[in-house]
Design a protein around this motif. Structure first.
Motif, PDB file in Angstrom:
ATOM      1  N   GLU A  33     -55.669  12.699 -29.301  1.00 41.23           N
ATOM      2  CA  GLU A  33     -56.781  13.281 -29.173  1.00 41.23           C
ATOM      3  C   GLU A  33     -56.594  14.286 -28.066  1.00 41.23           C
ATOM      4  OE1 GLU A  33     -59.131   9.675 -28.139  1.00 41.23           O
ATOM      5  OE2 GLU A  33     -57.943   9.549 -26.176  1.00 41.23           O
ATOM      6  N   GLU A  34     -57.434  15.092 -27.920  1.00 38.00           N
ATOM      7  CA  GLU A  34     -57.265  16.049 -26.852  1.00 38.00           C
ATOM      8  C   GLU A  34     -57.631  15.290 -25.572  1.00 38.00           C
ATOM      9  OE1 GLU A  34     -58.972  20.256 -27.373  1.00 38.00           O
ATOM     10  OE2 GLU A  34     -59.843  19.248 -29.174  1.00 38.00           O
ATOM     11  N   GLY A  35     -57.168  15.685 -24.444  1.00 35.54           N
ATOM     12  CA  GLY A  35     -57.227  15.078 -23.179  1.00 35.54           C
ATOM     13  C   GLY A  35     -58.409  15.692 -22.101  1.00 35.54           C
ATOM     14  N   GLU A  36     -59.285  16.590 -22.835  1.00 32.05           N
ATOM     15  CA  GLU A  36     -60.195  17.371 -22.161  1.00 32.05           C
ATOM     16  C   GLU A  36     -61.536  16.098 -22.152  1.00 32.05           C
ATOM     17  OE1 GLU A  36     -60.341  21.037 -21.167  1.00 32.05           O
ATOM     18  OE2 GLU A  36     -58.366  20.353 -20.708  1.00 32.05           O
ATOM     19  N   GLY A  37     -62.786  17.127 -21.912  1.00 33.42           N
ATOM     20  CA  GLY A  37     -64.035  16.089 -22.425  1.00 33.42           C
ATOM     21  C   GLY A  37     -64.538  15.302 -21.290  1.00 33.42           C
ATOM     22  N   ASN A  38     -64.412  15.730 -19.803  1.00 31.35           N
ATOM     23  CA  ASN A  38     -64.815  14.880 -18.944  1.00 31.35           C
ATOM     24  C   ASN A  38     -66.327  14.712 -18.637  1.00 31.35           C
ATOM     25  OD1 ASN A  38     -62.190  14.496 -17.887  1.00 31.35           O
ATOM     26  ND2 ASN A  38     -62.116  16.459 -17.133  1.00 31.35           N
ATOM     27  N   SER A  39     -67.222  15.429 -19.552  1.00 32.57           N
ATOM     28  CA  SER A  39     -68.459  15.164 -19.266  1.00 32.57           C
ATOM     29  C   SER A  39     -69.065  15.121 -20.608  1.00 32.57           C
ATOM     30  CB  SER A  39     -69.062  16.098 -18.255  1.00 32.57           C
ATOM     31  OG  SER A  39     -69.328  17.545 -18.849  1.00 32.57           O
ATOM     32  N   VAL A  40     -70.198  14.432 -20.735  1.00 28.74           N
ATOM     33  CA  VAL A  40     -71.158  14.389 -22.190  1.00 28.74           C
ATOM     34  C   VAL A  40     -71.670  15.823 -22.231  1.00 28.74           C
ATOM     35  CG1 VAL A  40     -73.106  13.615 -23.174  1.00 28.74           C
ATOM     36  CG2 VAL A  40     -71.442  12.124 -21.987  1.00 28.74           C
ATOM     37  N   GLU A  41     -71.949  16.530 -21.410  1.00 30.97           N
ATOM     38  CA  GLU A  41     -72.576  17.803 -21.346  1.00 30.97           C
ATOM     39  C   GLU A  41     -71.686  19.025 -22.019  1.00 30.97           C
ATOM     40  OE1 GLU A  41     -75.838  19.019 -21.086  1.00 30.97           O
ATOM     41  OE2 GLU A  41     -75.885  16.596 -20.806  1.00 30.97           O
ATOM     42  N   GLU A  42     -70.463  18.829 -21.349  1.00 34.71           N
ATOM     43  CA  GLU A  42     -69.197  19.657 -22.027  1.00 34.71           C
ATOM     44  C   GLU A  42     -69.073  19.187 -23.587  1.00 34.71           C
ATOM     45  OE1 GLU A  42     -64.606  19.875 -21.856  1.00 34.71           O
ATOM     46  OE2 GLU A  42     -65.554  20.125 -19.866  1.00 34.71           O
ATOM     47  N   PRO A 136     -60.626  12.020 -21.497  1.00 32.78           N
ATOM     48  CA  PRO A 136     -59.594  12.274 -20.588  1.00 32.78           C
ATOM     49  C   PRO A 136     -58.571  11.213 -20.203  1.00 32.78           C
ATOM     50  CG  PRO A 136     -61.814  11.392 -19.516  1.00 32.78           C
ATOM     51  CD  PRO A 136     -61.895  11.565 -20.985  1.00 32.78           C
ATOM     52  N   ASN A 137     -58.652  10.014 -20.869  1.00 32.82           N
ATOM     53  CA  ASN A 137     -57.638   8.958 -21.046  1.00 32.82           C
ATOM     54  C   ASN A 137     -57.791   8.136 -22.001  1.00 32.82           C
ATOM     55  OD1 ASN A 137     -59.228   6.819 -19.913  1.00 32.82           O
ATOM     56  ND2 ASN A 137     -59.168   8.252 -17.820  1.00 32.82           N
ATOM     57  N   VAL A 138     -56.915   7.172 -22.352  1.00 31.43           N
ATOM     58  CA  VAL A 138     -57.094   6.223 -23.585  1.00 31.43           C
ATOM     59  C   VAL A 138     -58.115   5.040 -23.346  1.00 31.43           C
ATOM     60  CG1 VAL A 138     -54.977   6.792 -24.524  1.00 31.43           C
ATOM     61  CG2 VAL A 138     -54.880   4.837 -22.870  1.00 31.43           C
ATOM     62  N   VAL A 139     -58.688   5.065 -22.173  1.00 36.32           N
ATOM     63  CA  VAL A 139     -59.555   3.927 -21.732  1.00 36.32           C
ATOM     64  C   VAL A 139     -61.110   4.467 -21.553  1.00 36.32           C
ATOM     65  CG1 VAL A 139     -60.143   1.969 -19.891  1.00 36.32           C
ATOM     66  CG2 VAL A 139     -57.825   2.657 -20.248  1.00 36.32           C
ATOM     67  N   THR A 140     -61.281   5.387 -21.013  1.00 36.53           N
ATOM     68  CA  THR A 140     -62.624   6.237 -20.843  1.00 36.53           C
ATOM     69  C   THR A 140     -63.351   6.004 -22.156  1.00 36.53           C
ATOM     70  OG1 THR A 140     -61.741   7.168 -18.778  1.00 36.53           O
ATOM     71  CG2 THR A 140     -63.800   7.995 -19.957  1.00 36.53           C
ATOM     72  N   TRP A 141     -64.565   5.899 -22.404  1.00 34.98           N
ATOM     73  CA  TRP A 141     -65.439   6.097 -23.527  1.00 34.98           C
ATOM     74  C   TRP A 141     -66.611   6.505 -23.047  1.00 34.98           C
ATOM     75  CZ3 TRP A 141     -64.090   7.132 -28.325  1.00 34.98           C
ATOM     76  CH2 TRP A 141     -65.084   7.195 -29.168  1.00 34.98           C
ATOM     77  N   GLU A 156     -62.975   0.966 -29.973  1.00 35.44           N
ATOM     78  CA  GLU A 156     -62.415   0.284 -31.095  1.00 35.44           C
ATOM     79  C   GLU A 156     -63.157   0.442 -32.114  1.00 35.44           C
ATOM     80  OE1 GLU A 156     -59.300  -1.146 -31.062  1.00 35.44           O
ATOM     81  OE2 GLU A 156     -59.381  -0.334 -28.970  1.00 35.44           O
ATOM     82  N   THR A 157     -64.363   0.471 -32.323  1.00 36.77           N
ATOM     83  CA  THR A 157     -65.208   0.521 -33.752  1.00 36.77           C
ATOM     84  C   THR A 157     -64.892   2.154 -34.114  1.00 36.77           C
ATOM     85  OG1 THR A 157     -67.275   1.054 -32.267  1.00 36.77           O
ATOM     86  CG2 THR A 157     -66.986  -1.128 -33.236  1.00 36.77           C
ATOM     87  N   TYR A 158     -64.766   2.893 -33.027  1.00 36.45           N
ATOM     88  CA  TYR A 158     -64.814   4.208 -33.418  1.00 36.45           C
ATOM     89  C   TYR A 158     -63.128   4.680 -34.165  1.00 36.45           C
ATOM     90  CZ  TYR A 158     -62.898   9.318 -32.209  1.00 36.45           C
ATOM     91  OH  TYR A 158     -62.589  10.267 -32.082  1.00 36.45           O
ATOM     92  N   LYS A 159     -62.247   3.950 -33.751  1.00 34.96           N
ATOM     93  CA  LYS A 159     -60.854   4.019 -34.147  1.00 34.96           C
ATOM     94  C   LYS A 159     -61.035   3.353 -35.434  1.00 34.96           C
ATOM     95  CE  LYS A 159     -58.055   2.155 -31.135  1.00 34.96           C
ATOM     96  NZ  LYS A 159     -57.062   1.862 -30.084  1.00 34.96           N
ATOM     97  N   ASP A 160     -61.500   2.223 -35.609  1.00 38.34           N
ATOM     98  CA  ASP A 160     -61.538   1.485 -36.911  1.00 38.34           C
ATOM     99  C   ASP A 160     -62.292   2.316 -38.176  1.00 38.34           C
ATOM    100  OD1 ASP A 160     -60.036  -0.675 -35.837  1.00 38.34           O
ATOM    101  OD2 ASP A 160     -62.131  -1.987 -35.685  1.00 38.34           O
ATOM    102  N   TYR A 161     -63.321   3.031 -37.517  1.00 35.85           N
ATOM    103  CA  TYR A 161     -63.948   3.778 -38.504  1.00 35.85           C
ATOM    104  C   TYR A 161     -63.383   4.927 -38.907  1.00 35.85           C
ATOM    105  CZ  TYR A 161     -67.624   6.726 -40.498  1.00 35.85           C
ATOM    106  OH  TYR A 161     -68.373   7.579 -41.557  1.00 35.85           O
ATOM    107  N   ILE A 162     -62.543   5.785 -38.011  1.00 37.48           N
ATOM    108  CA  ILE A 162     -62.104   7.037 -38.394  1.00 37.48           C
ATOM    109  C   ILE A 162     -60.613   7.221 -39.003  1.00 37.48           C
ATOM    110  CG2 ILE A 162     -63.738   8.272 -36.884  1.00 37.48           C
ATOM    111  CD1 ILE A 162     -61.319   8.842 -35.053  1.00 37.48           C
ATOM    112  N   ASP A 163     -59.871   6.218 -38.201  1.00 34.75           N
ATOM    113  CA  ASP A 163     -58.558   6.508 -38.521  1.00 34.75           C
ATOM    114  C   ASP A 163     -57.890   6.717 -39.952  1.00 34.75           C
ATOM    115  OD1 ASP A 163     -58.036   6.537 -35.609  1.00 34.75           O
ATOM    116  OD2 ASP A 163     -56.954   4.773 -35.602  1.00 34.75           O
TER     117      ASP A 163
END
Length: 245
Positions: A33-42, A136-141, A156-163
């Motif tokens: 995944e891309e490592g950007e996206g620090n804010s919901v606004e962005e 921004p990292n593999v933990v933040t959601w 987890e639900t996201y990965k299960d749905y899209i992968d």
């Protein structure tokens, strides 16, 4: 209304957006995944701009980022983005570009490449993501409350749905475009990459990467570009090994 609007676009984005660059190139770089996206606004701005630009599956990296306000990677003298600079350096070693390899100004070459060439639709490689939402990292959601989509409640639900459907789509893209060399970054998700490769993989223990191939493409699974302890030397060694093969 806004929640419904975002829900509709985010659903479309998750099903349709795959990355940047040139699918007809010989080199595909695929990451988690891309490592950007620090804010919901962005992220909201990113989604709106993506929709406005026609909801493409592959975007022109520079134009797209500038339009949603992420200009810092493309100004006259930009900072170099940590993942992108590794990709750019790796690419120059893969093609054995002696001017680059022997230059004492590698960082400046990378800076200009990022500003002028990186992720262009007619560029020298493509940059794809298994998972489309930047983090921004593999933990933040931070997508739990952004939409009405229950599968975005947590990572987890996201990965299960899209992968699974994203893996199928990437396989289809590979069959259609037949890139010569496909690089997966992130050995922790080796099992996901194996589903795309669909062939037995072997390990090069000396240089610490995995490889496989079919009639059309060579596949490589490498460490993630910015995982702890990963050095430029690691990617240089792998690239030079592949070039000499």
């Amino acid at each position: 209304y806004l929640l419904n609007f975002i829900t509709e676009i985010i659903e479309k984005y998750i099903h349709n957006f795959y990355g940047y660059g040139n699918l007809n190139s010989n080199y595909w770089f695929i990451s988690l995944e891309e490592g950007e996206g620090n804010s919901v606004e962005e992220t909201k701005k990113r989604l709106e701009v993506w929709e406005k630009r026609g909801g493409r599956s592959i975007e022109e990296c520079k134009e797209f980022h500038i339009e949603f306000g992420k200009t810092k990677w493309f100004i006259y003298h930009p900072a170099t983005q940590p993942v992108w600079r590794r990709y750019i350096r790796f690419y120059h070693y893969l093609i054995n570009d002696k001017n680059f390899i022997n230059s004492s100004e590698q960082n400046e070459i990378i800076r200009k490449y990022q500003r002028d060439k990186f992720g262009k639709l007619d560029g020298e490689f493509s940059i794809l993501e298994l998972r489309p939402l930047p983090a921004p990292n593999v933990v933040t959601w931070k997508y739990g409350n952004i939409s009405n989509l229950s599968y975005l409640n947590n990572r987890e639900t996201y990965k299960d749905y899209i992968d699974n459907f994203r893996i199928e789509k990437i396989k289809t893209m590979i069959e259609k475009h037949r890139p010569k060399n496909i690089f997966f970054f992130g050995t922790s998700e080796k099992d996901k990459w194996k589903q795309i490769v669909q062939k037995p993989i072997k390990k090069n223990t000396e240089l610490d990467f995995y490889f496989s191939n079919n009639e059309l493409s060579e596949f490589y699974i490498l460490k993630h570009t910015v995982s702890k302890g990963t050095t430029n030397k690691y990617f240089e060694n792998v690239a030079q090994f592949i070039y000499k093969k």
